[in-house]
Write a protein that holds these residues in place. Sequence first.
Motif, short mmCIF file in Angstrom:
data_model
loop_
_atom_site.label_atom_id
_atom_site.label_comp_id
_atom_site.label_asym_id
_atom_site.label_seq_id
_atom_site.Cartn_x
_atom_site.Cartn_y
_atom_site.Cartn_z
N UNK A 1 -1.68 11.87 -16.59
CA UNK A 1 -1.64 13.07 -17.43
C UNK A 1 -0.24 13.34 -17.98
N UNK A 2 -0.21 13.98 -19.11
CA UNK A 2 1.06 14.32 -19.75
C UNK A 2 1.46 15.77 -19.51
N UNK A 3 0.53 16.58 -19.02
CA UNK A 3 0.79 18.00 -18.79
C UNK A 3 0.03 18.45 -17.55
N UNK A 4 0.38 19.59 -16.95
CA UNK A 4 -0.27 20.04 -15.72
C UNK A 4 -1.78 20.21 -15.86
N UNK A 5 -2.27 20.57 -17.04
CA UNK A 5 -3.70 20.81 -17.21
C UNK A 5 -4.49 19.55 -17.56
N UNK B 1 0.84 -1.20 0.00
CA UNK B 1 0.00 0.00 0.00
C UNK B 1 0.86 1.25 0.00
N UNK B 2 1.94 1.23 0.79
CA UNK B 2 2.83 2.39 0.83
C UNK B 2 3.50 2.65 -0.51
N UNK B 3 3.96 1.59 -1.17
CA UNK B 3 4.60 1.76 -2.48
C UNK B 3 3.62 2.31 -3.49
N UNK B 4 2.38 1.78 -3.50
CA UNK B 4 1.37 2.27 -4.45
C UNK B 4 1.03 3.73 -4.19
N UNK B 5 0.86 4.10 -2.92
CA UNK B 5 0.51 5.49 -2.61
C UNK B 5 1.65 6.45 -2.95
N UNK B 6 2.87 6.04 -2.60
CA UNK B 6 4.01 6.90 -2.93
C UNK B 6 4.17 7.05 -4.43
N UNK B 7 4.03 5.94 -5.16
CA UNK B 7 4.15 6.00 -6.62
C UNK B 7 3.08 6.86 -7.26
N UNK B 8 1.82 6.68 -6.82
CA UNK B 8 0.73 7.48 -7.38
C UNK B 8 0.91 8.96 -7.04
N UNK B 9 1.29 9.23 -5.81
CA UNK B 9 1.50 10.62 -5.42
C UNK B 9 2.64 11.27 -6.18
N UNK B 10 3.74 10.52 -6.36
CA UNK B 10 4.87 11.06 -7.12
C UNK B 10 4.49 11.34 -8.57
N UNK B 11 3.69 10.46 -9.18
CA UNK B 11 3.27 10.67 -10.56
C UNK B 11 2.40 11.90 -10.70
N UNK B 12 1.47 12.10 -9.77
CA UNK B 12 0.59 13.27 -9.82
C UNK B 12 1.39 14.56 -9.61
N UNK B 13 2.30 14.54 -8.64
CA UNK B 13 3.12 15.73 -8.39
C UNK B 13 4.00 16.05 -9.58
N UNK B 14 4.60 15.02 -10.18
CA UNK B 14 5.45 15.23 -11.35
C UNK B 14 4.67 15.83 -12.50
N UNK B 15 3.41 15.36 -12.72
CA UNK B 15 2.60 15.92 -13.80
C UNK B 15 2.17 17.35 -13.47
N UNK B 16 1.82 17.61 -12.22
CA UNK B 16 1.38 18.95 -11.83
C UNK B 16 2.49 19.97 -11.98
N UNK B 17 3.72 19.57 -11.71
CA UNK B 17 4.86 20.48 -11.84
C UNK B 17 5.49 20.44 -13.23
N UNK B 18 4.91 19.61 -14.11
CA UNK B 18 5.41 19.48 -15.49
C UNK B 18 6.89 19.08 -15.50
N UNK B 19 7.26 18.22 -14.57
CA UNK B 19 8.65 17.79 -14.45
C UNK B 19 9.15 16.99 -15.65
N UNK B 20 8.34 16.09 -16.24
CA UNK B 20 8.87 15.35 -17.40
C UNK B 20 9.30 16.26 -18.55
N UNK B 21 8.51 17.31 -18.83
CA UNK B 21 8.87 18.23 -19.91
C UNK B 21 10.10 19.06 -19.55
N UNK B 22 10.18 19.49 -18.30
CA UNK B 22 11.32 20.30 -17.87
C UNK B 22 12.62 19.49 -17.89
#
Length: 199
Positions: free
Chosen positions: A44-48, A12-33
Amino acid sequence: MRIVNRVLLALIGVLLVGAGAAVVAAALDLPARWGIPLPDGWSPRAPDDVLLTDADRTRWVGEGWWWPVVIGVLSLLVLLTAWWALTQFRRGRRRELPLGDEAEGADATVLRGAALEEVVTEEIESFPGVERARVVLDGGRRGSRLRAGVVLEAGARPGEVVRRFRTEALEHLRTSTGRERLPADLRVRSTRHAADRVE
């Protein structure tokens, strides 16, 4: 049960951390940066972007198998969660008992709880007037506690059984485990005597 709890909590911890990290990365547009290419179906692929589009949410609604599968999976998850929650509040049965009053830690010598229960049960059943006995080693928040239930034969003397349990079975157990104090409950089924508690 401790191993199951640790595995479940880790997953459960791994799933929550992974999901949270993915959402934060998309919200901050980290993959594009950072110039990290994402798979075509990644969302999502972009913050919006949203996690699930309307097309994603309604893709299988028209299929006949969709709702039975959804309801079945959710029902199974609810049942498993309820079972796991109930096991946390249920009185724990000790699988092992550290020898000695101060014996703790990974290096402590332990005695299997099932073996201890079997030995004490056999000793109690050897007392005159005892038809059968059942012994359980509990491990609650207040520490280890022995719980014994005894069914007497017709004409047996409950007082004598209680005395021998206190002076023989319980003392033998405390001596063999190196514990000066091991609380115990003895319940005697008798038509004329109430259950007795032994400390």
